[in-house]
Enzyme design. Sequence first.
Site, PDB file in Angstrom:
ATOM      1  N   ARG A  63      -7.490   1.622   8.085  1.00  0.00           N
ATOM      2  CA  ARG A  63      -7.224   3.004   7.714  1.00  0.00           C
ATOM      3  C   ARG A  63      -8.460   3.594   7.075  1.00  0.00           C
ATOM      4  O   ARG A  63      -9.375   2.865   6.693  1.00  0.00           O
ATOM      5  CB  ARG A  63      -6.066   3.054   6.716  1.00  0.00           C
ATOM      6  CG  ARG A  63      -4.782   3.572   7.368  1.00  0.00           C
ATOM      7  CD  ARG A  63      -3.812   4.012   6.296  1.00  0.00           C
ATOM      8  NE  ARG A  63      -2.705   3.076   6.181  1.00  0.00           N
ATOM      9  CZ  ARG A  63      -1.704   3.278   5.334  1.00  0.00           C
ATOM     10  NH1 ARG A  63      -1.675   4.339   4.546  1.00  0.00           N
ATOM     11  NH2 ARG A  63      -0.723   2.398   5.267  1.00  0.00           N
ATOM     12  N   GLN A 101      -0.007   8.194  11.379  1.00  0.00           N
ATOM     13  CA  GLN A 101       0.331   7.199  10.358  1.00  0.00           C
ATOM     14  C   GLN A 101       1.749   7.507   9.845  1.00  0.00           C
ATOM     15  O   GLN A 101       1.974   8.567   9.248  1.00  0.00           O
ATOM     16  CB  GLN A 101      -0.699   7.289   9.223  1.00  0.00           C
ATOM     17  CG  GLN A 101      -0.330   6.588   7.931  1.00  0.00           C
ATOM     18  CD  GLN A 101       0.008   5.123   8.123  1.00  0.00           C
ATOM     19  OE1 GLN A 101       1.132   4.696   7.858  1.00  0.00           O
ATOM     20  NE2 GLN A 101      -0.956   4.367   8.621  1.00  0.00           N
ATOM     21  N   LYS A 160     -24.914  17.543   8.276  1.00  0.00           N
ATOM     22  CA  LYS A 160     -26.112  18.218   8.782  1.00  0.00           C
ATOM     23  C   LYS A 160     -25.766  19.482   9.577  1.00  0.00           C
ATOM     24  O   LYS A 160     -26.595  20.365   9.707  1.00  0.00           O
ATOM     25  CB  LYS A 160     -26.925  17.271   9.653  1.00  0.00           C
ATOM     26  CG  LYS A 160     -27.648  16.186   8.857  1.00  0.00           C
ATOM     27  CD  LYS A 160     -28.459  15.283   9.755  1.00  0.00           C
ATOM     28  CE  LYS A 160     -28.977  14.093   8.972  1.00  0.00           C
ATOM     29  NZ  LYS A 160     -29.538  13.061   9.845  1.00  0.00           N
ATOM     30  N   HIS A 217     -36.050   5.628  12.950  1.00  0.00           N
ATOM     31  CA  HIS A 217     -34.966   5.833  11.984  1.00  0.00           C
ATOM     32  C   HIS A 217     -34.220   4.519  11.880  1.00  0.00           C
ATOM     33  O   HIS A 217     -33.846   3.944  12.895  1.00  0.00           O
ATOM     34  CB  HIS A 217     -34.045   6.948  12.476  1.00  0.00           C
ATOM     35  CG  HIS A 217     -33.259   7.596  11.375  1.00  0.00           C
ATOM     36  ND1 HIS A 217     -32.377   6.899  10.589  1.00  0.00           N
ATOM     37  CD2 HIS A 217     -33.232   8.873  10.932  1.00  0.00           C
ATOM     38  CE1 HIS A 217     -31.851   7.741   9.707  1.00  0.00           C
ATOM     39  NE2 HIS A 217     -32.356   8.938   9.892  1.00  0.00           N
ATOM     40  N   ALA A 263     -27.713  13.829  15.858  1.00  0.00           N
ATOM     41  CA  ALA A 263     -27.335  13.952  14.446  1.00  0.00           C
ATOM     42  C   ALA A 263     -27.207  15.416  13.991  1.00  0.00           C
ATOM     43  O   ALA A 263     -26.230  15.781  13.363  1.00  0.00           O
ATOM     44  CB  ALA A 263     -28.326  13.194  13.575  1.00  0.00           C
ATOM     45  N   ARG A 301       0.869  -1.176   0.000  1.00  0.00           N
ATOM     46  CA  ARG A 301       0.000   0.000   0.000  1.00  0.00           C
ATOM     47  C   ARG A 301       0.906   1.226   0.000  1.00  0.00           C
ATOM     48  O   ARG A 301       1.439   1.616   1.031  1.00  0.00           O
ATOM     49  CB  ARG A 301      -0.829  -0.058   1.257  1.00  0.00           C
ATOM     50  CG  ARG A 301      -1.879   0.988   1.345  1.00  0.00           C
ATOM     51  CD  ARG A 301      -2.662   0.832   2.619  1.00  0.00           C
ATOM     52  NE  ARG A 301      -4.054   0.574   2.360  1.00  0.00           N
ATOM     53  CZ  ARG A 301      -4.942   0.392   3.335  1.00  0.00           C
ATOM     54  NH1 ARG A 301      -4.564   0.393   4.590  1.00  0.00           N
ATOM     55  NH2 ARG A 301      -6.206   0.212   3.050  1.00  0.00           N
ATOM     56  N   ARG A 317      -4.207   4.233  11.528  1.00  0.00           N
ATOM     57  CA  ARG A 317      -3.444   3.002  11.388  1.00  0.00           C
ATOM     58  C   ARG A 317      -4.410   1.861  11.627  1.00  0.00           C
ATOM     59  O   ARG A 317      -5.469   2.052  12.194  1.00  0.00           O
ATOM     60  CB  ARG A 317      -2.351   2.921  12.464  1.00  0.00           C
ATOM     61  CG  ARG A 317      -1.459   4.119  12.503  1.00  0.00           C
ATOM     62  CD  ARG A 317      -0.337   3.902  13.475  1.00  0.00           C
ATOM     63  NE  ARG A 317       0.631   2.971  12.924  1.00  0.00           N
ATOM     64  CZ  ARG A 317       1.850   2.826  13.423  1.00  0.00           C
ATOM     65  NH1 ARG A 317       2.223   3.533  14.477  1.00  0.00           N
ATOM     66  NH2 ARG A 317       2.697   1.977  12.885  1.00  0.00           N
ATOM     67  N   SER A 318      -4.005   0.677  11.229  1.00  0.00           N
ATOM     68  CA  SER A 318      -4.917  -0.451  11.440  1.00  0.00           C
ATOM     69  C   SER A 318      -5.247  -0.595  12.919  1.00  0.00           C
ATOM     70  O   SER A 318      -6.332  -0.983  13.295  1.00  0.00           O
ATOM     71  CB  SER A 318      -4.301  -1.718  10.888  1.00  0.00           C
ATOM     72  OG  SER A 318      -3.015  -1.880  11.439  1.00  0.00           O
TER      73      SER A 318
HETATM   74  C1  LIG Z   1     -29.484  11.733   9.809  1.00  0.00           C
HETATM   75  C2  LIG Z   1     -29.804  10.864  10.950  1.00  0.00           C
HETATM   76  C3  LIG Z   1     -29.271   9.572  11.072  1.00  0.00           C
HETATM   77  C4  LIG Z   1     -28.472   8.914   9.987  1.00  0.00           C
HETATM   78  O1  LIG Z   1     -27.335   9.566   9.756  1.00  0.00           O
HETATM   79  P1  LIG Z   1     -26.278   9.142   8.642  1.00  0.00           P
HETATM   80  O2  LIG Z   1     -25.402  10.325   8.717  1.00  0.00           O
HETATM   81  O3  LIG Z   1     -27.032   9.005   7.364  1.00  0.00           O
HETATM   82  O4  LIG Z   1     -25.663   7.877   9.083  1.00  0.00           O
HETATM   83  C5  LIG Z   1     -29.550   8.859  12.200  1.00  0.00           C
HETATM   84  N1  LIG Z   1     -30.344   9.364  13.170  1.00  0.00           N
HETATM   85  C6  LIG Z   1     -30.886  10.579  13.078  1.00  0.00           C
HETATM   86  C7  LIG Z   1     -31.727  11.087  14.205  1.00  0.00           C
HETATM   87  C8  LIG Z   1     -30.650  11.369  11.965  1.00  0.00           C
HETATM   88  O5  LIG Z   1     -31.196  12.574  11.881  1.00  0.00           O
END
Ligand SMILES: *Cc1c(COP(=O)(O)O)cnc(C)c1O
Length: 429
Positions: free
Chosen positions: A301, A102, A272, A166, A243, A72, A94-95
């Site tokens: 990695r 690294q 987000k 979700h 999130a 690698r 690193r692994s």
């Molecule tokens: C956006 C979101 C997720 C999923 O997030 P990813 O970034 O797509 O993995 C999980 N839970 C909630 C509450 C979210 O708003």
Amino acid sequence: MIFMNFSNFIPEHMERRGKIVLEENLRIIERVLEQRSVPEEGIKEELIELLLTKLSLMDTDKDPRAIRIGEREARVWSKLQERSVFYFNHGVGRSGNLIDPQPKAPGASIMYKLTNQLLTSFLKKLGLKVKAFATPVATGLSLSLCLSALRRKYGIREVIYPFAGHKSPIKAISLAGLRMRLVETKIFGDTVKAPVEDIEKAIKKDRCAVLSTLTFFPPREEDLVEIAKLCEEEGVPHIVNGAYAIQNNFYLDKLKKALKYRVDAIVSSTDKNLFTPIGGGIIYSKDEKFLKEISLSYPGRASANPIVNTLISLLAIGFKRYKELMKEQKESKELLDKLLTELAEEKNEKLLEVKNPIASAITTKKDPIELAGKLYNLRVTGPRGVRKDDKFGTSYLGVYKYNYIVINASIGVRRDDIYKVVEKLREVI
Ligand SMILES: *Cc1c(COP(=O)(O)O)cnc(C)c1O
């Protein structure tokens, strides 16, 4: 920054003048490296690029004399590919441990460390006294990393999940090799949430953890502080899915309060909250040692791309602009509520009474799925149409009180789009 001999090309006074400009510009990135905190003012792209280029030139694949015989060796075919990772071809980690330096990539390792320090300072400026690190995966997988670390550290076998509809957190639990125990939600007024007493009943003292959900679509709410208190009292590890928590003070205040009790780690998304393309996460905690253990969950990695994107956002936006964006988000949400309230009155519908600083929901007597479809065809993206018997949509296993449409006013939303979406909604609802 780099000594360069410019002498005897141009008159000396001009050279001096040029050097003043150059140094003033270079000072901006030098300051980032000295202070290691998110800059107040955003930094222009040329300078960010210069910093990234300079760091990537430290990686061993840029060494013109390197003898490269590993399996690698960052042998990348196309410049297009190199550009997509900002020339950090060796990636990060690193692994053994994602956040360890690294050896083949000193530049990328500095870049990663810097990103984590900027993230930590960013959260500190927002009032959270935590350490943080950027992950090369999105929210769901970052939650898995946390849960997997809990499993190793405490021998956790089961995760108590106050139900939020979700799929990604549910898959995160299963990917970490853990069983899930749902705590059903109940209806309180228009709100849907899991009663803390029921979470308490679900907690079997040994070998379980709680995964709570701070940020969610209405009508779901979460009593985060009470859950953190409960976990503290019962000695149960607690991971928070936050999130999109970083963009709004309502969530940040809840996190501040919850952090006084038991919160082992919080996960947020970089796309987000921080305007990156999708693919990165942020994990933060008061417990730096536990963060290290979480980073140990990552097998191998990773691409430097999600990390660099996080760094670029922090540098390019700057703290001052981010605070403005937070303020604009709050105003957009107020505007959305005002317009939706007017629309609801006009159409004999109602706004759901749910405490949510990002999203609002308006009831509809028509089929909400069909409405969402019509909005999609009117080129509106983002609204969710939820039927009252859709358990995943409502986060309630029984039948909810209304059919409804959810509209978001998240950070970065354009005011104009708020006006436009309500206009389109008026046409179809
Ligand atoms: C956006 C979101 C997720 C999923 O997030 P990813 O970034 O797509 O993995 C999980 N839970 C909630 C509450 C979210 O708003």
